[in-house]
Design an enzyme around this catalytic site. Structure first.
Site, PDB file in Angstrom:
ATOM      1  N   THR A   8       1.301   6.859  -1.261  1.00  0.00           N
ATOM      2  CA  THR A   8       2.474   6.508  -2.060  1.00  0.00           C
ATOM      3  C   THR A   8       2.030   5.791  -3.321  1.00  0.00           C
ATOM      4  O   THR A   8       1.001   5.118  -3.328  1.00  0.00           O
ATOM      5  CB  THR A   8       3.458   5.615  -1.271  1.00  0.00           C
ATOM      6  OG1 THR A   8       4.598   5.337  -2.103  1.00  0.00           O
ATOM      7  CG2 THR A   8       2.821   4.313  -0.850  1.00  0.00           C
ATOM      8  N   GLN A  11       4.812   0.692  -5.295  1.00  0.00           N
ATOM      9  CA  GLN A  11       4.127  -0.557  -4.974  1.00  0.00           C
ATOM     10  C   GLN A  11       4.877  -1.375  -3.936  1.00  0.00           C
ATOM     11  O   GLN A  11       4.263  -2.066  -3.115  1.00  0.00           O
ATOM     12  CB  GLN A  11       3.902  -1.395  -6.237  1.00  0.00           C
ATOM     13  CG  GLN A  11       2.962  -2.574  -6.025  1.00  0.00           C
ATOM     14  CD  GLN A  11       1.584  -2.165  -5.521  1.00  0.00           C
ATOM     15  OE1 GLN A  11       0.966  -1.255  -6.066  1.00  0.00           O
ATOM     16  NE2 GLN A  11       1.091  -2.824  -4.477  1.00  0.00           N
ATOM     17  N   ASP A  68       8.604   9.144   4.354  1.00  0.00           N
ATOM     18  CA  ASP A  68       9.768   9.455   3.548  1.00  0.00           C
ATOM     19  C   ASP A  68      10.924   8.757   4.228  1.00  0.00           C
ATOM     20  O   ASP A  68      11.048   8.786   5.460  1.00  0.00           O
ATOM     21  CB  ASP A  68      10.008  10.955   3.445  1.00  0.00           C
ATOM     22  CG  ASP A  68      10.935  11.276   2.273  1.00  0.00           C
ATOM     23  OD1 ASP A  68      10.678  10.791   1.160  1.00  0.00           O
ATOM     24  OD2 ASP A  68      11.926  12.007   2.471  1.00  0.00           O
TER      25      ASP A  68
END
Length: 197
Positions: A8, A11, A68
């Protein structure tokens, strides 16, 4: 030491997942991913999580984990769901997503404001081995945003068993109870088994 890549560029997710995985995966180094972002064109949370994990594993040659996730509002038929990040449209920000959901269910009584966060955590190995698990965090949509912590839809989501929004929860509480905590908690034994020498 075994290493895995966290697929990913968000952050907020990196920080949250590192806190969760530091507790549940001692002895495994979790690396940040700096490769290209794949097109998330899956129709489900699982498909999109696997797309991201596969891309990171292919790019780095290391085991990769991805998630997700999104919020699913009962009276909206489970939406925003996989469209949570862009619910208010292209170029809109998170605050606009929240405002749209609040407006869409503004007339609904409290008993019809049920919702849950869903997270699918996926693992992809360079040899093509794949696994995924699902975590659900039930609750309801508040009437207005509240709280300074968290991110995404946290300020309008009140988890079951709490009197305030997910954005008001201490990070340690959220890390222990959230949809991501549940999903990655279930993924840990799978990951440990597959990475065993």
């Amino acid at each position: 030491m075994n290493r895995v890549v966290l697929a990913t560029h968000n952050q907020h997710k990196v920080d949250e997942l590192r806190r969760i995985l530091d507790v549940t995966l001692p002895g495994i180094e979790v690396l940040a991913y700096d490769g290209p972002e794949p097109v998330e064109d899956g129709a489900t949370f699982a498909e999109n999580a696997l797309i991201k994990a596969r891309a990171a594993a292919a790019h780095t040659g290391l085991p990769a984990i991805a998630d997700d996730s999104g919020i699913c509002v009962d009276v909206l038929g489970g939406s925003p769901g996989i469209f949570s990040a862009r619910w208010a449209g292209p170029g809109r920000d998170g605050a606009e997503n929240l405002r749209l959901v609040l407006w869409q269910i503004s007339d609904m009584a409290d008993e019809h404001r049920g919702a849950h966060f869903t997270c699918v955590a996926a693992l992809a190995l360079p040899d093509g081995t794949e696994r995924h698990v699902t975590g659900i965090w039930p609750g309801q949509i508040l009437r207005e945003a509240t709280g300074e912590g968290g991110f995404g839809y946290d300020p309008i989501f009140k988890p079951n068993g709490h009197d305030s929004s997910a954005a008001d929860l201490a990070p340690g509480v959220k890390d222990a109870e959230s949809h991501r905590a549940i999903a990655f908690g279930e993924l840990v034994p799978v990951l440990t088994e597959l990475l065993r020498p």
